[in-house]
Structure formats: structure tokens, C-alpha cells
Enzyme design. Structure first.
Site: not given
Length: 678
Positions: A365, A369, A486
Site C-alpha cells: 500500500g 505518510f 482521515d
């Protein structure tokens, strides 16, 4: 203490015989372990066997290599006859669950570096289009390729051949194996013998289906490999596929390097045919003369060493102890003790090894970040997810924010933080690995593979309840309220039983209950952002509720927040608007995901769609709390009334702020980039 001990013995080591040269190296691996191998790319260990390419039922591209951790001295630059001869024996197999999907091949190689990994396809996981693999060092990559695919551009003689490669997949010499009765794609275990004798500059390769070395080699070629040797080299295996399901495995390996003059002396006494673990023309490792034994030399060294050595050792010991104390003190200042009650500190070395050097094949993924890797710790076999920062200044701030928040949280629907690492200027978070990936993946990327059909309605409804439960905990049950900021399907993970786990706290904020929200510039993902958050940048629990409402609609409808699905004009459609329009036309049930094939409880579907709309109400004052949502889903409270038409956007006094307040807050805030991944 260990360093002091080394310093103490350093003069003694100078009196011992030199380390093993190229004439004395031999190893025999009946089975393999992480102690003697470095695995790169897609390679793995299973039951003592090396797998070089990934196992999959779907044709894919894969590359991996396995390298012996022991560097071997192949060249002595001080002598004229300092180049090594070598011989190796190993068994391999090429299996394929889909014979129509043929692949590439594997190699045995000698490389100047221990980080050799190349491209997929005809490059055999060893070479790259622009040159050789990233092995490093001054020598060349020398490989014996066992190639099961015909690549005319590389000069292959057939789709079943063996060849000698030097720094290129274009072979120096090659031969078709069909006349020898060897089929590399047979799926059978094949044993290979490779001998190189420097004194006659000749290389030979034998292949067979048994452990008995055949009389005649399949490949004989004259070449002076000493020109390509570095002083120290590494030996190993590589393999690759491209649009194939082939799997390449290695079972058992013997290797020996030896000096060429010894070969000439011992050749007459060695049978031409060797079986089992015996070798053709390979001398035994010499045994040192007892008169020159290390014990005698060690005794002499102890008699010579003076008290000065002890003084040096003591000084080093004091220095090391002081350094460790300072490092521990600094670490405590950065990471408060309350952060570390549960998670532990990992070393960079073990995380790098567990992710195969953070290889691209281990990526599961990507986000604002950084990148998430699948990590399997050597020895224990435990699997984790490792988040690696992009190293930006803001990433470091988010890293500290995520660590400080999630380390103190405990809930069954949270992704559990297992540890962290800050070595080598890296920012790494270690989480438990979620077998079924993200909710985003199962809803959308699963459409191509068919896994989305496995996500049944009962599992979807359970996911809605689980996320409502954990948000209730974050908003109302923690010592300090946590605003996630988020909430989206890619941040909701699914464990082996499809239970939801909320993760990614890089944008989360802590605040005391009943405290006024603090303003920052907008953070999050478009399509999930509440209108008042876009307008004022004020994150509250109601902005999390809005995002949760969008996620609920995605679970029910199988559509992204902003999509062009079934839209003839190919215009982007807002999911909330689309569902509300169907509701206003009394066609709400038509919003149900077609991939469910009607296999759902209609009452639950309609109820969950209405919960999603109530949470995604444009007016924040009209949205329910997450506790109320949880009660509705658990049938402990009556559903909320949802207006037939989508309400017009209104900023109430509870949500509006003076321009002076907004400007003041933003000037003192940190800019956070808006993610546009939808």
C-alpha cells in the site's frame, strides 16, 4: 563489553593463521535457513527449500534471488596463480499450475555483491536492461542460466536451454537440452553439476533427473573467468517470470572453491562418475599441521601481550558504556515512557531483512505518510505491516503524532501497533498484518480478481458496526478525544475473518472533551471531507461522522465517493448526491451493490443506507453522534428521520467562525497536503 573483548584479542589474532583462502571453502546445505542466506525480491524459505518466484494462480511478473551470506575469496591479487576453481551441485524444479502460461528461468550465479537482484522476464531476476544486477563490486556477474523460454532477441537457441552468461542475459555459450532428454518445464526435480577449472580455463555443466552425475556434460566451454573475478565474490540463485505462474525452487546445495594446481594433482585418483555428495576432481580441504596449531600460536601470543592491552580494553569499555547511556537518555527524551508500554523498538536490520531490503515486491500500500511493506521476520515467521515514511518534515510530525496516539489506544477494531524504529534516519511503524488487506481493496480492486464477491452482506454490515464502535470509543470513551480526520475505506483494514480494523492515525489529533476544535489547513481525502471542514478547516467529531457516512454508502453501493460509473456523459458523480436522489425518487433499494446479486436483507440494506445519509448530512448539527449510530445499528435505538431531499448547506452558529478567528488560527498552523486519492 564485546568491543573491549575484541580489542583485547586483536594482537592475538594477528598471530593466528590467515583466514581461509580460495582453496579452503566448502559448504553443504541439505536444507536452507535464514542463518546462511540473504533473500531478495520475491524469494522465500519454506520447509528448508528456497522459492525464488512467487506462488500465484494468476499470471504475474516476479523476480527473486537467494545469496549465501558467506563471501568467498575467488582471487588473490598478490599471486599469479591466485584465481580459484569451483564446483557446485544443486537440485531445482520448475513447476507451473497453468502450463499454458510459460515463464522464464533460473540461474546459479557468482556476483561481486550480496545485493544482486535484477529485472523480471528474460533478465532472469539477475540482470537489468541498462546493465547487470545491482550486485555492486568491481567484478562481473557470472551465471549459468537454465532458461525455459525462447527469447530470440537474446539469442536463445530454444525454449529449453542452458547457457553461460557474463554481465548480460545474452549467453557466451548455450545449448538446447532437448537432445539430452532434459525438460526444464517437466516439474520434476533436476540435479545440476557445474565445474570450473582455472588451470585449463574450462567450464562444464551436467544435468540429470537422479543424484548420479551423468558421464557426459550438456555444456562445455573454454573461458577464463579469472578476468571477471573480484577478490571476494558471493554465490547464489535467481529466477524470474513475466506474465506466468511458474514457480522456481532450489532443494539442497553443495559448493566448493579450490586452487587449480590441486586439481591437476588429484584428478587421476578421482572417478569420472560421482554420486551422492561426492565430487569430480575436487580436493579435500587441507588439515593444518599440528605443530602450527592455533593453540600453540595462542599460547605464544598470551606470553607476549603486555598490560597496555588491558588499559586499552578498559578505556574502550568506559567509552562504550558512556555512549550507550547517552543514547538511552536521548531515546527517552524523544519517546516518552507511556508510548512504549505496549509496542517495542525494532532494529532497522531486522525490518530490512523482513521486507527483503524494502523491495518493491513487498509493497502492499501507499499513502500520504509513505509506503507500507509486508514484513516476515526471519526465524519466527511472524508477519507484520511496516509503514515507511517519505522522510519529509511533515511526515516526521505525522509519525510522532501517530505513535503518540495509537500506542495508548486499545480496541478490538483498531489496527494494533506492534513497534517502531528510528534508526538510519528512517521513520518506521510496525503493525499487525491484516490478511485481507483494506476495505478499499476488497470493494474495488477485488472486482477484477473476483474477491469482492466473497465480501458478503453480513460481513459488510459487521464492518459498519465495527467502525461505528471504534469511532464511538475514540470520540467519547478515551481519556482524551481522538479526531481521526482521515476516515476512508483504504484506512479500514480487514483481518482473516473480515473484521474491520481502523488504522492510519497520521492525521489524527488529540483534544480534551468539550474543548473547542483547533484549526489547521484542511487534511484528508477529497470525497470524504465534510463541507464545513472544507470551508473552515475545523476538524471535529462531526467531520469524522461525515466521513463515516460516506464509507457506509460505499459499503452498501460498491461505488467510490466520486465516480463516473454508469454515467453516459462520463461526468464525475458524487456518491452522496446519487444516493439521495434515488431516495427522493423512492428508489433507494436500487443503490444496493449489484455484486451482491440481491443476496442481502432488504430491511438492513435500507436501514444502513439511511444511516449513511444521516451521517453525510451537509449540516453538521443534523448528524448523529457515533454512539447514536452504534445504537441504531445494534437495534438499540430508533432510526433517525432523513429528509427526502438533500438539505441545503447551512453554516450554523455552532459551526461558523469569525474571519479574524480563522485567519489567526491558520497563521499559526502547519500546512498539511490534501490527499486526492479517491
Amino acid at each position: 563489553m564485546a568491543i573491549a573483548f575484541v580489542v583485547l584479542l586483536a594482537p592475538l589474532l594477528l598471530l593466528l593463521p590467515p583466514s581461509a583462502s580460495c582453496v579452503d571453502v566448502r559448504f553443504d546445505f541439505a536444507s536452507f535457513s535464514f542463518l546462511n542466506l540473504t533473500l531478495l525480491g520475491d524469494s522465500y524459505l519454506r520447509n528448508g527449500t528456497i522459492g525464488l518466484t512467487r506462488e500465484t494462480d494468476v499470471p504475474s511478473s516476479s523476480a527473486g534471488s537467494a545469496i549465501c551470506t558467506l563471501p568467498i575469496r575467488f582471487l588473490d591479487p598478490e599471486t599469479d596463480a591466485g584465481a580459484a576453481s569451483f564446483a557446485t551441485k544443486f537440485s531445482f524444479s520448475v513447476t507451473n499450475p497453468n502450463p499454458d502460461s510459460y515463464g522464464d528461468g533460473l540461474t546459479f550465479f557468482v556476483s561481486p555483491g550480496n545485493a544482486t537482484i535484477g529485472s523480471t522476464g528474460g533478465y532472469l531476476g539477475l540482470f537489468n536492461p541498462s546493465g547487470n544486477g545491482s550486485g555492486g563490486g568491481n567484478g562481473s556477474i557470472i551465471a549459468i542460466e537454465f532458461d525455459a523460454r525462447l527469447d530470440v532477441g537474446l539469442g536463445d537457441p530454444s525454449g529449453n536451454h542452458v547457457g553461460l552468461d557474463v554481465d548480460s542475459p545474452i549467453s557466451k555459450a548455450s545449448v538446447d537440452l532437448t537432445p539430452y532428454g532434459i525438460d526444464l518445464k517437466s516439474g520434476k526435480l533436476i540435479t545440476a553439476w557445474v565445474d570450473y577449472h582455472q588451470n585449463v580455463t574450462m567450464l562444464k555443466v551436467w544435468l540429470g533427473y537422479t543424484d548420479v552425475k551423468p558421464k557426459d556434460p550438456v555444456l562445455i566451454t573454454t573461458i577464463d573467468l579469472s578476468k571477471h573475478f573480484a577478490e571476494y565474490m558471493y554465490v547464489g540463485f535467481s529466477a524470474s517470470t513475466e506474465g506466468s505462474t511458474e514457480v522456481h525452487t532450489i532443494e539442497g546445495w553443495i559448493f566448493q572453491a579450490f586452487s587449480s594446481p590441486a586439481v591437476a594433482n588429484t584428478t587421476p585418483s578421482v572417478p569420472r562418475n560421482a554420486s551422492g555428495g561426492s565430487w569430480s576432481a575436487i580436493p579435500a580441504i587441507p588439515i593444518a599441521d599440528a605443530r602450527d596449531s592455533p593453540h600453540r600460536m595462542l599460547g605464544l601470543g598470551l606470553a607476549i601481550i603486555g598490560p597496555a592491552t588491558f588499559a586499552v580494553a578498559f578505556a574502550v569499555l568506559v567509552w562504550v558504556s558512556a555512549k550507550k547511556w547517552l543514547e538511552k537518555k536521548a531515546s527517552k527524551e524523544v519517546f516518552k515512557s507511556e508510548f512504549l508500554k505496549g509496542p517495542r523498538k525494532f532494529s532497522y536490520k531486522e525490518l530490512s531483512s523482513a521486507t527483503r531490503g524494502f523491495h518493491s515486491s513487498r509493497i502492499v500500500g501507499n499513502g500520504a505518510f509513505g509506503t507500507v511493506y509486508k514484513a516476515t521476520l526471519p526465524g519466527s515467521g511472524l508477519t507484520y505491516a511496516v509503514k515507511r515514511s517519505k522522510q519529509a518534515h511533515q511526515s516526521k510530525k505525522e509519525f510522532m503524532g501517530e505513535l503518540s496516539i495509537i500506542a495508548r489506544l486499545r480496541h478490538k477494531n483498531l489496527v494494533q501497533l506492534e513497534g517502531w524504529c528510528t534508526e538510519k534516519n528512517e521513520l518506521l511503524l510496525v503493525y499487525e498484518f491484516m490478511t485481507n488487506g483494506s476495505l478499499d481493496k476488497i470493494l474495488y480492486r477485488g472486482q477484477e480478481s473476483g474477491t469482492s464477491s466473497m465480501f458478503k452482506w453480513s460481513q459488510r454490515y459487521n464492518a459498519a458496526i465495527g467502525i461505528a464502535s471504534v469511532l464511538t470509543y475514540l470520540h467519547q470513551e478515551c481519556e482524551q478525544q481522538v479526531i481521526h480526520r482521515d476516515i476512508k475505506t483504504s484506512n479500514i483494514m480487514l483481518d482473516a475473518n473480515f473484521n474491520p480494523r481502523l488504522g492510519d492515525f497520521g492525521l489524527a489529533r488529540l483534544m480534551d472533551h468539550n474543548e473547542s476544535p483547533v484549526s489547521t489547513l484542511t487534511a484528508g481525502t477529497m470525497g470524504y471531507l465534510a463541507p464545513e471542514y472544507l470551508q473552515y478547516g475545523k476538524a471535529t467529531e462531526k467531520t469524522d461522522v461525515f466521513s463515516y457516512g460516506v464509507v457506509i454508502l460505499e459499503i452498501c453501493c460498491g461505488r467510490r465517493p466520486i465516480d463516473s460509473k454508469d454515467n453516459k456523459e462520463h461526468k464525475l458523480v458524487n456518491l452522496v448526491d446519487w444516493v439521495w436522489r434515488l431516495y427522493s425518487e423512492d428508489r433507494l433499494i436500487e443503490a444496493a451493490d449489484s455484486k451482491l446479486n440481491g443476496e442481502f436483507d432488504e430491511g438492513e440494506m435500507l436501514g444502513l443506507l439511511l444511516v449513511g445519509l444521516s451521517c453525510a448530512n451537509p449540516n453538521c448539527a443534523e448528524r448523529p453522534t457515533m454512539r447514536r449510530v452504534l445504537q441504531i445499528l445494534n437495534r438499540e435505538a430508533e432510526p433517525m428521520a432523513v429528509p427526502k431531499k438533500k438539505p441545503l448547506l447551512m453554516f450554523t452558529s455552532a459551526a461558523s467562525f469569525s474571519m479574524k478567528e480563522i485567519v489567526s488560527d491558520i497563521e499559526g498552523s502547519t500546512v498539511i497536503t490534501i490527499s486526492t486519492q479517491i
